[in-house]
Motif scaffolding. Structure first.
Motif: not given
Length: 560
Positions: A99-101, A162-165, A536-537, A558-559
């Motif tokens: 995730i960091q990368r 909501i805050r994640n997706y 996209k992240q 998206p992405g």
């Protein structure tokens, strides 16, 4: 069609307490290892126990839910949510480095893959309770409070989604079963973000009207109250007003929601020392938290995160990126032209919250001192258990309780409350929303300065005459420091749309050398290579298994 694996549809055939509904005669037996739905609906106490268990969720991946089942967010797990931000890295990876990368994908979500499934499973279980609460014999007053709790819990699960997706599927009160028509596109249609926030806020308004201000005589901090519902509403509206959310709510509404919590006159900033907020299980700053007890503990933080010379595992190690953002005690930044910072003594005279949050070289710790220098430092690669040596040169101090053991902590440690919402966040939410709505008026200054100047912190007040943009930067800085490691940074940098800057900076640490005269030298190093962020992240990918289970009716972000 693999509908039976989709969490929106069924979540699980047996709810967490073991509800069953077998239709085939050869399976129509009374189980002896679980409580039946019939029993729960005829016993008010069992029904309330079922509701209490909705504060927890299913364990869906490895390295989570040690001691007790997971709750909301990530909480006290081995890899904290901070370790997918510029606050820290997880020393031993545990599915955080990808995730960091910027390598997260629908097929490989790392530690971020459980929010979708756990949230929708929980929503289904909550809907079951709401649809059946009228059948259970109990007083109207008790039914009212329990209904309020369920609506709060449902809103909290949507908040996590909501805050994640971003865009989520709103399932209403539906409790899908295997025999239902699973071909309808409505089961998989993602609403726009505004509709999602509006729905969750309406749930919280209803919850606030039903819940008491205090749960006196109950599990005080662990269950929802009016203040918890109003505070979560304020957070959701703040998110909705932020740049990433495209005007899903307004700054004025967010400020008013936070002010409603302040006007309860129930909560206050803790003045017994910043660090003790997180080891004192009952203080008036906590609005909503998760309590633990011996025998029902969370991950034992001290051994999971402590330095290697203490036979600990050096888990979530703070980054130099975080350290550099702590002000000096006089309020200057280390980068200011007039700074009082001394590069030869970098940890002297910093914001007091630094000392309560981060363990650094020469810091006092458990009747000893931290030694991350080389050669010979006991908490460096030259010390014992050197495979657990911090990659950044720092160790986590926040949340740790020195009265709990590091060696053999099992069934003793892991008792701290995980704080989901506290009053300092409400003040910062108010300050940010009010500044964006009307500019830096006196109430904005008052909210931020109350946090900076409280007993046990004692930082200087903000300078007067700040512009709206300058105040915005100061509030963002204050959130960075005050709420460090509490699962805010990941969402803050995204909703402010500054993640391309903060998340594309290398994950820095420090290399400290000690010469023959005892003097230290400090050099910056890269603690984790390849840190990266692309647009996209801004949102997490929905796990591929969920898309496939919908027969590809569920739209991916998206992405991805």
């Amino acid at each position: 069609m693999k509908a039976f694996t989709n969490h929106i549809l069924t979540a699980t055939l047996a709810l967490t307490l073991g509800l069953t509904s077998c239709n085939d005669n050869f399976l129509n037996v009374t189980p002896t290892d679980r409580v039946s739905d019939a029993a729960i609906l005829t016993d008010a106490n069992l029904f309330e126990d079922y509701i209490i268990n909705r504060y927890m969720g299913a364990r869906l991946t490895d390295k989570e839910a040690e001691g007790t089942l997971p709750g909301f967010g990530r909480g006290f797990e081995y890899a904290l949510w901070s370790s997918v931000t510029d606050e820290s890295i997880y020393n031993n990876d545990d599915n955080t480095w990808l995730i960091q990368r910027g390598q997260i994908a629908p097929e490989n979500t790392g530690i971020a893959g459980t929010f979708w499934g756990r949230s929708y499973r929980s929503i289904r279980e909550i809907n079951y309770a709401l649809n059946n609460i009228g059948k259970v014999t109990m007083s109207d007053a008790r039914r009212q409070v329990l209904t309020g709790e369920l609506k709060f819990l449902r809103a909290y699960r949507y908040h996590d989604l909501i805050r994640n997706y971003g865009r989520v599927v709103l399932v209403g009160d539906n409790v899908s079963e295997l025999g239902d028509d699973l071909t309808s596109q409505a089961l998989f249609t993602r609403a726009d973000i505004k509709s999602g926030i509006d729905y969750a806020v309406a749930q919280l308004d209803q919850a606030a009207a039903l819940l008491p201000q205090s749960n006196d005589g109950n599990w005080q901090l662990g269950r929802a109250t009016k203040g918890a519902a109003l505070a979560l509403k304020a957070r959701l509206l703040l998110y909705g007003a932020s740049p990433l959310y495209n005007g899903a709510s307004t700054w004025t509404a967010a400020a008013a929601a936070a002010k409603a919590v302040m006007d309860l006159n129930k909560y206050s900033l803790y003045t017994g020392g910043y660090g003790k907020i997180f080891t004192s299980n009952d203080n008036n700053e906590i609005i909503f938290g998760r309590l633990y007890a011996r025998g029902a503990r969370h991950v034992c933080l001290e051994i999971a995160n402590g330095p290697n010379s203490y036979n600990a595992w050096g888990g979530n190690v703070p980054l130099q990126n975080m350290v550099d953002d702590y002000e000096m005690i006089d309020g200057t930044k280390i980068s200011d032209s007039n700074t009082s910072y001394d590069a030869k003594n970098p940890y002297k005279n910093r914001d007091p919250r630094f000392y309560a949050t981060i363990l650094y070289n020469d810091a006092t710790y458990r009747s000893s001192t931290i030694q991350t220098f080389t050669p010979g430092g006991k908490d460096s690669k030259d010390g014992p258990s050197n495979w657990n040596t911090s990659k950044s040169g720092y160790y986590l101090r926040k949340f740790m309780d020195d009265t709990l053991p590091i060696d053999n902590p099992w069934d003793i440690a892991g008792t701290q409350t995980w704080i989901y919402i506290r009053y300092a966040e409400v003040l910062l939410n108010y300050a940010e929303a009010q500044n964006e709505a009307v500019g830096p008026d006196a109430s904005v200054y008052a909210a931020v300065n109350a946090i900076r100047q409280r007993t046990g912190v004692g930082m200087p007040a903000l300078p007067t005459g700040l512009t709206q943009a300058q105040m915005r930067s100061r509030i963002q800085q204050e959130r960075r420091i005050e709420l460090a490691f509490e699962e805010h940074r990941f969402y803050d940098v995204r909703r402010w749309k500054i993640a391309p800057t903060t998340e594309n900076v290398p994950a820095y640490g420090v290399e400290i050398g000690k010469n023959s005269s005892g003097a230290y030298t400090y050099s910056r190093k890269e603690a984790l290579t390849g840190r990266s962020f692309t647009d996209k992240q801004y949102w997490l990918p929905i796990p591929r298994a969920e898309i496939q289970a919908s027969n590809n009716k569920l739209e991916q972000n998206p992405g991805y």
